[in-house]
Design a protein around this motif. Structure first.
Motif, PDB file in Angstrom:
ATOM      1  N   HIS A  77     -17.830 -12.419  36.920  1.00 29.52           N
ATOM      2  CA  HIS A  77     -19.046 -12.997  37.486  1.00 29.52           C
ATOM      3  C   HIS A  77     -18.909 -13.188  38.981  1.00 29.52           C
ATOM      4  CE1 HIS A  77     -20.983 -13.512  33.682  1.00 29.52           C
ATOM      5  NE2 HIS A  77     -20.027 -14.293  33.205  1.00 29.52           N
ATOM      6  N   LEU A  78     -17.732 -13.642  39.418  1.00 26.12           N
ATOM      7  CA  LEU A  78     -17.509 -13.891  40.834  1.00 26.12           C
ATOM      8  C   LEU A  78     -17.622 -12.602  41.634  1.00 26.12           C
ATOM      9  CD1 LEU A  78     -16.705 -15.725  43.179  1.00 26.12           C
ATOM     10  CD2 LEU A  78     -14.301 -15.324  42.574  1.00 26.12           C
ATOM     11  N   SER A  85     -17.160 -22.677  40.713  1.00 25.33           N
ATOM     12  CA  SER A  85     -16.188 -23.031  39.675  1.00 25.33           C
ATOM     13  C   SER A  85     -16.511 -24.414  39.106  1.00 25.33           C
ATOM     14  CB  SER A  85     -14.775 -23.029  40.277  1.00 25.33           C
ATOM     15  OG  SER A  85     -14.686 -23.978  41.320  1.00 25.33           O
ATOM     16  N   SER A  86     -15.924 -24.731  37.989  1.00 25.34           N
ATOM     17  CA  SER A  86     -16.155 -26.022  37.357  1.00 25.34           C
ATOM     18  C   SER A  86     -15.371 -27.115  38.072  1.00 25.34           C
ATOM     19  CB  SER A  86     -15.741 -25.975  35.882  1.00 25.34           C
ATOM     20  OG  SER A  86     -14.362 -25.666  35.778  1.00 25.34           O
ATOM     21  N   ALA A  87     -15.646 -28.363  37.723  1.00 26.87           N
ATOM     22  CA  ALA A  87     -14.970 -29.484  38.366  1.00 26.87           C
ATOM     23  C   ALA A  87     -13.476 -29.503  38.051  1.00 26.87           C
ATOM     24  CB  ALA A  87     -15.607 -30.794  37.920  1.00 26.87           C
ATOM     25  N   THR A 146     -11.311 -18.069  37.531  1.00 28.66           N
ATOM     26  CA  THR A 146     -12.518 -17.254  37.335  1.00 28.66           C
ATOM     27  C   THR A 146     -13.591 -17.946  36.505  1.00 28.66           C
ATOM     28  OG1 THR A 146     -11.435 -16.173  35.457  1.00 28.66           O
ATOM     29  CG2 THR A 146     -11.297 -15.070  37.605  1.00 28.66           C
ATOM     30  N   ASP A 147     -13.361 -19.190  36.077  1.00 26.84           N
ATOM     31  CA  ASP A 147     -14.425 -19.916  35.376  1.00 26.84           C
ATOM     32  C   ASP A 147     -15.638 -20.034  36.302  1.00 26.84           C
ATOM     33  OD1 ASP A 147     -12.925 -20.225  33.157  1.00 26.84           O
ATOM     34  OD2 ASP A 147     -12.433 -22.346  33.475  1.00 26.84           O
ATOM     35  N   ALA A 148     -16.789 -19.598  35.853  1.00 26.82           N
ATOM     36  CA  ALA A 148     -17.965 -19.547  36.735  1.00 26.82           C
ATOM     37  C   ALA A 148     -19.143 -20.273  36.105  1.00 26.82           C
ATOM     38  CB  ALA A 148     -18.346 -18.099  37.020  1.00 26.82           C
ATOM     39  N   ILE A 149     -19.860 -21.030  36.930  1.00 26.66           N
ATOM     40  CA  ILE A 149     -21.085 -21.709  36.541  1.00 26.66           C
ATOM     41  C   ILE A 149     -22.221 -21.120  37.368  1.00 26.66           C
ATOM     42  CG2 ILE A 149     -22.303 -23.910  36.474  1.00 26.66           C
ATOM     43  CD1 ILE A 149     -19.595 -25.300  36.347  1.00 26.66           C
ATOM     44  N   PRO A 171     -18.670 -22.770  28.234  1.00 24.55           N
ATOM     45  CA  PRO A 171     -18.074 -24.118  28.204  1.00 24.55           C
ATOM     46  C   PRO A 171     -17.900 -24.710  29.602  1.00 24.55           C
ATOM     47  CG  PRO A 171     -16.933 -22.648  26.693  1.00 24.55           C
ATOM     48  CD  PRO A 171     -17.876 -21.784  27.472  1.00 24.55           C
ATOM     49  N   ALA A 172     -17.676 -23.875  30.600  1.00 24.22           N
ATOM     50  CA  ALA A 172     -17.491 -24.384  31.963  1.00 24.22           C
ATOM     51  C   ALA A 172     -18.736 -25.081  32.484  1.00 24.22           C
ATOM     52  CB  ALA A 172     -17.112 -23.235  32.904  1.00 24.22           C
TER      53      ALA A 172
END
Length: 385
Positions: A2-3, A118-120, A126-129, A163-164
């Motif tokens: 995603h990034l 990214s999440s908190a 690579t976790d993407a919101i 989930p992120a």
């Protein structure tokens, strides 16, 4: 994944082509910025780079930044998990004068766009919101190329999909940066200019136009062939600035001219120092009949019972001037419907001279007319389309 997609999209948006007719107006900039989101219990600080491009008042911008996220002491310190490195990217549509080249003051703008962050407490880098956001800002010019920018962004979750997303940090993002600008046409924005109030001062000594650097000084002897040649050089010089916007009290091609500021500037290019206003210019040179105008003569017009506008005669009934009703520097013709207004209001003509005694007497007489105020806008009918 995603990034990488969003970074690629930001780059493509920043280089979108524009219609050929707007090519000359395209401008853009590169900005180094820092951001802060203080949303208890999470605080995020980032630094990044943005690239924007567009036409005056409408543009696009892609940006990306890296930083760290920390938790307040009441939540157990700053340790977050496998990673505390955070990132955010945005692709924004800008509305405002930030692509009109730089003026000399504050320029507000608004924006809206999409992005990823990214999440908190990212389990993986690579976790993407996915987000959408909007906001506004203010740009302050520091000369022709540099600016300081400040803005606030309200970011919102686009859709719950991973989930992120449950760790999306809500809050206002504050951003400040330093920009380097490039491109654009001649006209520069002067929205909320910090010099606007200066142009209306009424001291006894008004500001002069920036001093040009002529290669040779031009003299203006009376009734000689050299005088005719010198006078004709003023008109081609003036013609170079056609399209420069009108500005009350203006004396520069960078920010705009009023009528007398324009005449003073182009005569200065020929080495001739004229007074600042049309009323003062009415005492310069020697008087000539309005029915016997020669190229380069000053044409003086009256409104409300006093001289308030000046133009340069270009021959065959045409003249060149900076006109508020004509939106800047342009030619007009005395034989047109618009030109009739000027013909009806023309009250005097002067021929600038340079032969010893006449020059001294002319400018000594002009200096006796004290500066009281800048020339007001003219009231001629607008140009026919």
């Amino acid at each position: 994944m995603h990034l990488r997609r969003l970074v690629g999209l930001s780059g493509v948006l920043s280089y979108l082509t524009v219609p050929a007719g707007l090519t000359a107006q395209v401008a853009g900039g590169v900005e180094l910025y820092g951001t802060l989101v203080n949303a208890e219990p999470v605080a995020r600080t980032m630094g990044g780079l943005s690239l924007g491009v567009g036409t005056p008042y409408v543009g696009i911008r892609g940006s990306g930044g890296l930083g760290i996220s920390s938790l307040g002491a009441q939540t157990g310190g700053t340790t977050q998990g496998p990673s505390n490195l955070v990132w955010a990217t945005n692709a924004d549509l800008l509305l405002g004068p930030v692509n009109a080249r730089l003026g000399e003051g504050f320029m507000p703008y608004a924006f809206a766009g999409v992005g990823m962050e990214s999440s908190a407490q990212p389990a993986a880098f690579t976790d993407a919101i996915r987000t959408w956001s909007y906001g506004g800002g203010m740009q302050l010019a520091l000369g022709r190329l540099l600016s300081v920018n400040g803005e606030a962004r309200s970011r919102h979750l686009a859709a719950m999909a991973t989930p992120a997303d449950s760790q999306f940090v809500r809050g206002i993002e504050y951003r400040i940066g330093i920009g380097l600008h490039f491109g654009g046409g001649r006209q520069r924005s002067t929205v909320y200019s910090r010099r606007t109030s200066d142009t209306r001062r009424t001291s006894d000594t008004p500001p002069r136009a920036p001093r040009p650097s002529p290669s040779t000084r031009t003299t203006w002897p009376v009734s000689t062939t050299s005088a005719s040649g010198a006078a004709r050089r003023v008109v081609p010089t003036a013609e170079q600035y056609i399209g420069t916007p009108y500005r009350y009290g203006g004396t520069s091609p960078r920010t705009g001219f009023d009528c007398s500021g324009f005449v003073q500037y182009v005569y200065g290019m020929q080495g001739v120092n004229l007074p600042r206003t049309s009323r003062q210019m009415s005492g310069s040179g020697i008087a000539v009949s309005t029915s016997a105008l020669a190229v380069g003569d000053l044409m003086l017009f009256s409104q409300g019972g006093r001289i308030s506008h000046v133009a340069i005669y270009a021959g065959n009934g045409r003249f060149i001037h900076s006109s508020s009703s004509g939106n800047g520097v342009r030619y007009d013709d005395l034989g047109t419907r618009r030109g009739k207004w000027f013909a009806d209001h023309m009250v005097a003509a002067r021929r600038v001279t340079g032969d010893g005694r006449i020059l001294v007497n002319a400018f000594a007489g002009g200096a006796l007319i004290a500066f009281d105020q800048f020339d007001p806008p003219d009231s001629a009918p607008p140009p026919s389309r």
